[in-house]
Design an enzyme around this catalytic site. Structure first.
Site, mmCIF file in Angstrom:
data_model
loop_
_atom_site.group_PDB
_atom_site.id
_atom_site.type_symbol
_atom_site.label_atom_id
_atom_site.label_comp_id
_atom_site.label_asym_id
_atom_site.label_seq_id
_atom_site.Cartn_x
_atom_site.Cartn_y
_atom_site.Cartn_z
ATOM 1 N N ASP A 102 21.805 45.412 34.605
ATOM 2 C CA ASP A 102 22.474 46.668 34.962
ATOM 3 C C ASP A 102 23.236 47.259 33.774
ATOM 4 O OD1 ASP A 102 24.391 44.668 34.885
ATOM 5 O OD2 ASP A 102 24.762 44.684 37.041
ATOM 6 N N GLU B 57 25.352 46.107 45.748
ATOM 7 C CA GLU B 57 26.556 45.920 46.557
ATOM 8 C C GLU B 57 26.161 45.684 48.010
ATOM 9 O OE1 GLU B 57 29.316 45.597 45.147
ATOM 10 O OE2 GLU B 57 29.726 47.105 43.613
ATOM 11 N N ASN C 5 32.140 39.816 46.434
ATOM 12 C CA ASN C 5 31.651 40.346 47.718
ATOM 13 C C ASN C 5 30.177 39.990 47.956
ATOM 14 O OD1 ASN C 5 30.387 41.970 45.864
ATOM 15 N ND2 ASN C 5 31.292 43.897 46.571
ATOM 16 N N HIS D 266 27.673 40.424 45.766
ATOM 17 C CA HIS D 266 26.667 41.261 45.096
ATOM 18 C C HIS D 266 25.938 40.475 44.006
ATOM 19 C CE1 HIS D 266 29.874 42.814 42.037
ATOM 20 N NE2 HIS D 266 28.993 42.148 41.323
HETATM 21 C C1 GLP Z 1 29.436 42.214 37.567
HETATM 22 C C2 GLP Z 1 27.934 42.324 37.264
HETATM 23 C C3 GLP Z 1 27.184 41.178 37.865
HETATM 24 C C4 GLP Z 1 28.005 39.921 37.698
HETATM 25 C C5 GLP Z 1 29.212 39.988 38.589
HETATM 26 C C6 GLP Z 1 30.193 38.845 38.394
HETATM 27 O O1 GLP Z 1 30.023 43.358 37.943
HETATM 28 N N1 GLP Z 1 27.300 43.560 37.618
HETATM 29 O O2 GLP Z 1 25.912 41.077 37.240
HETATM 30 O O3 GLP Z 1 27.244 38.791 38.042
HETATM 31 O O4 GLP Z 1 29.833 41.249 38.519
HETATM 32 O O5 GLP Z 1 30.907 38.957 37.196
HETATM 33 P P1 GLP Z 1 31.835 37.833 36.613
HETATM 34 O O6 GLP Z 1 30.919 36.785 36.074
HETATM 35 O O7 GLP Z 1 32.645 38.478 35.528
HETATM 36 O O8 GLP Z 1 32.676 37.314 37.713
#
Ligand code: GLP
Length: 249
Positions: free
Chosen positions: A71, A147, A140, A142
């Site tokens: 993304d 989402e 959450n 995702h």
């Molecule tokens: C982000 C990304 C995800 C990621 C998630 C967790 O916003 N879009 O690809 O896996 O949230 O992030 P983190 O590893 O910083 O907790």
């Protein structure tokens, strides 16, 4: 448990990184032209550090590998410090021998998001699909920026970020107001087409999302629960997440 997700519980975050990096470097050693799906966020950083270490020891070369990222924030150009392109360059690509032209990130400033998303999916297909997608998970549930509410059939598209995700990602920005409200993200269907999926989750705050991903009936309320249908999906978690899963079942 009805899901067929493999679970590896490690003692520490460092052990998670070692195991994940080991799986990725083995894949690339066996097939130097591997197509890797990568993710951003805090979770994969220690894994990227281990991959860099292995590369420096001459244990693996990425000269022929190719990557696609999940993304990108909508509205941030590739030179923006908080863009996922900058994250990937500084955390991984600048330290290994992968040619940058073989690393693919969605363009957060594309003139047409629809065309950008279609051409991203087409590039993945043209390369023969993703061999391994490395994922994190949001609090959450995702995956990528799919989402809650994202259908199993979703593909790469422009998405609105949830309040939870904006809040969680505000730690990477000076203030919450600077976090983009939209992103372009691969879909659940795009992720499920990868031949292997590796999801990393570390820290107490991910325990609930992981437990739901494993035990909820697959559904849009917790998009990570759709991974239950994948034939080769492994969650690598640390003890703080692992204890919760063990208690849960
Ligand atoms: C982000 C990304 C995800 C990621 C998630 C967790 O916003 N879009 O690809 O896996 O949230 O992030 P983190 O590893 O910083 O907790």
């Amino acid at each position: 448990m009805s899901h067929k997700i493999n679970i590896e519980i490690c003692e520490t975050q460092d052990d998670v990184a070692l195991l994940a990096a080991g799986k990725i470097t083995t894949l690339v050693r066996n097939n130097p032209q591997s197509i890797l799906g990568l993710s951003t966020g805090a979770t994969p950083i220690p894994t990227y550090e281990e991959i860099i270490r292995a590369h420096r020891k001459n244990a693996v070369s990425f000269a022929e590998a190719c990557t696609f990222n999940l993304d990108e924030y909508w509205g941030l150009g590739s030179d923006h410090p908080q863009s996922y392109r900058q994250f990937m360059n500084s955390r991984l690509f600048d330290h290994i021998d992968i040619p940058l032209w073989n690393t693919h990130l969605l363009n957060g400033k594309a003139a047409s998001p629809q065309l950008e998303c279609q051409s991203f999916e087409a590039s993945i297909l043209a390369r023969g699909g993703i061999d391994l997608w490395l994922l994190g998970i949001g609090v959450n549930g995702h995956i990528a920026f799919n989402e809650p509410g994202s259908p199993v059939s979703s593909r790469t598209r422009l998405v609105e970020l949830s309040k939870d995700s904006i809040k969680a990602n505000s730690r990477f920005f000076d203030s919450v107001d600077q976090v983009p409200q939209y992103a372009i993200s691969v879909g659940v269907a795009t992720i499920l087409e990868a031949r292997t999926i590796l999801l990393l989750a570390t820290g107490n705050n991910k325990a609930n999302a992981v437990a739901r991903a494993l035990s909820d009936p697959p559904g849009s309320d917790c998009p990570a629960s759709f991974l239950q249908s994948h034939p080769d999906c492994t969650f690598i978690v640390d003890r703080s997440v692992g204890s919760r899963i063990e208690t849960h079942h």
